[in-house]
Write an enzyme that holds these catalytic residues in place. Structure first.
Site, PDB file in Angstrom:
ATOM      1  N   GLU A 174      -0.783  -6.295   2.200  1.00 20.12           N
ATOM      2  CA  GLU A 174      -0.243  -7.436   3.496  1.00 20.12           C
ATOM      3  C   GLU A 174      -1.945  -8.214   3.581  1.00 20.12           C
ATOM      4  OE1 GLU A 174       0.679  -4.603   6.698  1.00 20.12           O
ATOM      5  OE2 GLU A 174      -0.897  -4.100   5.853  1.00 20.12           O
TER       6      GLU A 174
HETATM    7  C1  TNX Z   1       1.048  -0.217   6.698  1.00 18.99           C
HETATM    8  S1  TNX Z   1       2.211   0.145   3.619  1.00 18.99           S
HETATM    9  C2  TNX Z   1      -0.242  -0.595   5.513  1.00 18.99           C
HETATM   10  C3  TNX Z   1      -1.135  -0.085   5.631  1.00 18.99           C
HETATM   11  C4  TNX Z   1      -1.103   1.130   6.668  1.00 18.99           C
HETATM   12  C5  TNX Z   1      -0.160   1.728   6.939  1.00 18.99           C
HETATM   13  C6  TNX Z   1       0.304   2.326   8.447  1.00 18.99           C
HETATM   14  C7  TNX Z   1       1.321  -0.703   2.936  1.00 18.99           C
HETATM   15  C8  TNX Z   1       1.134  -1.069   2.073  1.00 18.99           C
HETATM   16  N1  TNX Z   1       0.203  -1.226   3.837  1.00 18.99           N
HETATM   17  O1  TNX Z   1      -2.522  -0.728   5.369  1.00 18.99           O
HETATM   18  O2  TNX Z   1      -1.663   1.579   6.905  1.00 18.99           O
HETATM   19  O3  TNX Z   1       1.080  -0.165   6.975  1.00 18.99           O
HETATM   20  O4  TNX Z   1       1.394   2.513   8.621  1.00 18.99           O
END
Ligand code: TNX
Length: 530
Positions: free
Chosen positions: A334
């Site tokens: 992300e």
């Molecule tokens: C997505 S899964 C994220 C996290 C969040 C999570 C909450 C991922 C690699 N990144 O930063 O905590 O969703 O479900």
């Protein structure tokens, strides 16, 4: 004198009673093991553990002594027995012995497999390594009455059904993740988490050590990361961090249970805590404010600035020094505020740094945008295309599909804890999937294993943590360990229902899903939420 004689006679009768009472025959085929073993043959009698039982290890494999001590310590509180650990050469062959030996040389069992032979007079637990024996010890513990898990003296009898179990894991990597950044969980709590993993034969604990809300691992060259960047958490609580000594204690505790720690430093996004601690890491040279909310995707390191790579090099160097396991997880998820070409440039450079320090890079599936070495590992969480890109680069995948394996997803619409961006995950849905057929083009040979991540935006204490983790963790442990042909929900849910008494003996705050035929009415004192 007469009274004394009578007393002696009584003692004798009592003593011989304890020794001679035959064990009640038990049926190994009716035990409800999780994960389900590869094969099992019941032979219709029982072994009885008594205060005279000895644990005997092979002389030349002193590593087994740790496993023997682990077993003896586990058995002591509930049974009151202080079982001695002896070497093979020191004991005359005889009855009432639990033998541990690790030179089986059976290729089928691999490193972590074991063979458990339970006879009326003795138990033989064999494998190719101490790790295999440790996994077998967990089976042995599950075959004892659930009261074995209590911390206070219980009555017994301590009988184990006789038979033969031959067992080995389906996947090499069977992990769980804990996010200590969104809410901090200290050494003792992480150790408890490790105990849970060990009980179900899992072998990796991935610790998400840094994120926007907190930097949780001491880096000696950059002390403000923890002094400032570790000082808060989601909701504005006081946060916390692991000193390197704390971290080493976790690594050792895990290693004694044959569990490897995978540390994650999430880069180049999810870095607000670092950007708040050091102004020079920001492209505009200005420190960010600490962040205690739950948004994602707004922070990024300055990927075209050489300072950034000095920083990353220092962090990875110090982390490698205290991490014996093969993987350093660099996050990579992300990074919405990093331009795509900058992101790719960054991942490729960080991969070289990890390699320079002799480790393999692991990252969320987003890293497949970069040019990966074939010994890097991609963790699939969101985009099936990224998993396919990993296969295209000959990179192994750890399967953590959010809609199936995320421990922070709510069970259903009534669950108060957790999130639901990837959907609800009831206990059946978390169990009913096959990592090797979930994504077209991703086959078993492309998969290193399975991991269930617990993100902690909504999780503030151990009770809440347990509620989301249990009982789903047991399902993920079984997906990783038990071969697909041996798995089905109808059979699993009955075994899970039978684990209830054990979960309660352990004082675990689990979600009492209506889909599971629980076998025991809920005990008073066990707090069930919702
Ligand atoms: C997505 S899964 C994220 C996290 C969040 C999570 C909450 C991922 C690699 N990144 O930063 O905590 O969703 O479900």
């Amino acid at each position: 004198m007469k009274n004394l004689l009578l007393f002696f006679c009584m003692c004798l009768v009592l003593f011989s009673c304890e020794e001679k009472t035959p064990s009640t025959p038990k049926d190994l085929a009716k035990e409800f093991l999780i994960p389900k073993p590869d094969s099992l043959l019941a032979t219709g009698s029982s072994f009885r553990l008594t205060k005279k039982t000895q644990i005997v290890i092979q002389d030349e494999f002193l590593e087994l002594r740790t496993v023997g001590i682990f077993l003896a310590n586990k058995l002591k509180p509930a049974t009151g027995f202080k079982l001695p650990i002896s070497l093979y050469s020191e004991v005359e062959s005889g009855n009432n012995i639990i033998y541990l030996s690790s030179d089986l040389n059976n290729d089928q069992l691999g490193v972590e497999g074991y063979e458990l032979i339970i006879e009326e007079n003795h138990i033989k637990l064999q494998g190719n390594s101490a790790a295999g024996i440790f996994r077998g010890v967990q089976t042995l513990l599950q075959l004892l009455p659930e009261t074995i898990e209590k911390k206070s003296l219980q009555t017994g009898p301590w009988e184990i059904a006789s038979g033969i179990i031959v067992d080995f894991p389906s996947y090499e990597y069977r992990g769980a993740m804990i996010d200590v950044s969104r809410h901090f969980f200290g050494v003792e709590k992480v150790k408890e988490y490790i105990d849970h993993l060990a009980r179900y034969k899992m072998n990796y604990l991935h610790i998400h050590l840094t994120d926007d809300q907190g930097w949780r691992i001491e880096i000696k060259k950059w002390p403000n990361l923890t002094n400032h960047g570790g000082s808060t958490q989601v909701g504005g609580g006081k946060g916390g961090f692991f000193t390197q000594e704390d971290y080493k204690k976790i690594v050792k505790y895990a290693a004694d249970r044959f569990i490897t720690i995978v540390p994650e430093i999430d880069l180049p996004g999810h870095t607000n805590a670092a950007l708040a601690s050091y102004a020079e890491l920001n492209c505009d040279g200005k420190a960010q404010k600490l962040y205690t909310g739950m948004e994602v995707g707004f922070s990024t390191l300055c990927t075209r600035n050489e300072n950034t790579y000095e920083f990353v090099d220092d962090v990875i160097k110090e982390l490698v020094e205290i991490t014996p396991g093969p993987y350093i997880h660099i996050g990579g998820d992300e990074s919405h505020s990093t331009k795509q070409e900058d992101y790719i440039y960054f991942v490729d450079r960080v991969q070289d740094i990890v390699k320079k320090y002799g480790k393999q890079m692991m990252g969320w599936d987003d890293i497949t945008e970069g040019s990966l070495n074939s010994n890097s590992v991609a963790q699939h969480w969101a985009k099936t295309d990224n998993a396919k890109k990993a296969v295209g680069q000959n990179v192994k995948i750890v399967m953590s599909p959010a809609s199936k394996a995320y421990l922070d997803m709510k069970y259903d619409s009534t669950t108060t804890l957790g999130l639901n961006w990837a959907g609800f995950i009831e206990v059946d849905s978390g169990y009913i999937w096959n990592p090797a057929t979930l994504i077209n083009g991703v086959k078993k040979e492309n998969i290193l294993g399975v991991e269930c991540p617990l993100w902690t935006e909504t999780v503030t204490n151990l009770d809440e943590l347990e509620y989301l983790v249990f009982p789903r963790l047991l399902g993920y442990a079984e997906i990783g360990w038990t071969k697909q042909e041996n798995r089905n929900w109808e059979d699993y849910k009955v075994r899970l229902g039978n684990q209830q008494a054990r979960l309660e003996a352990l004082g675990i705050n689990y979600y009492p899903s209506k889909l599971v035929p629980w076998t025991k009415p809920t005990e008073k004192g066990v707090k069930l939420k919702d």
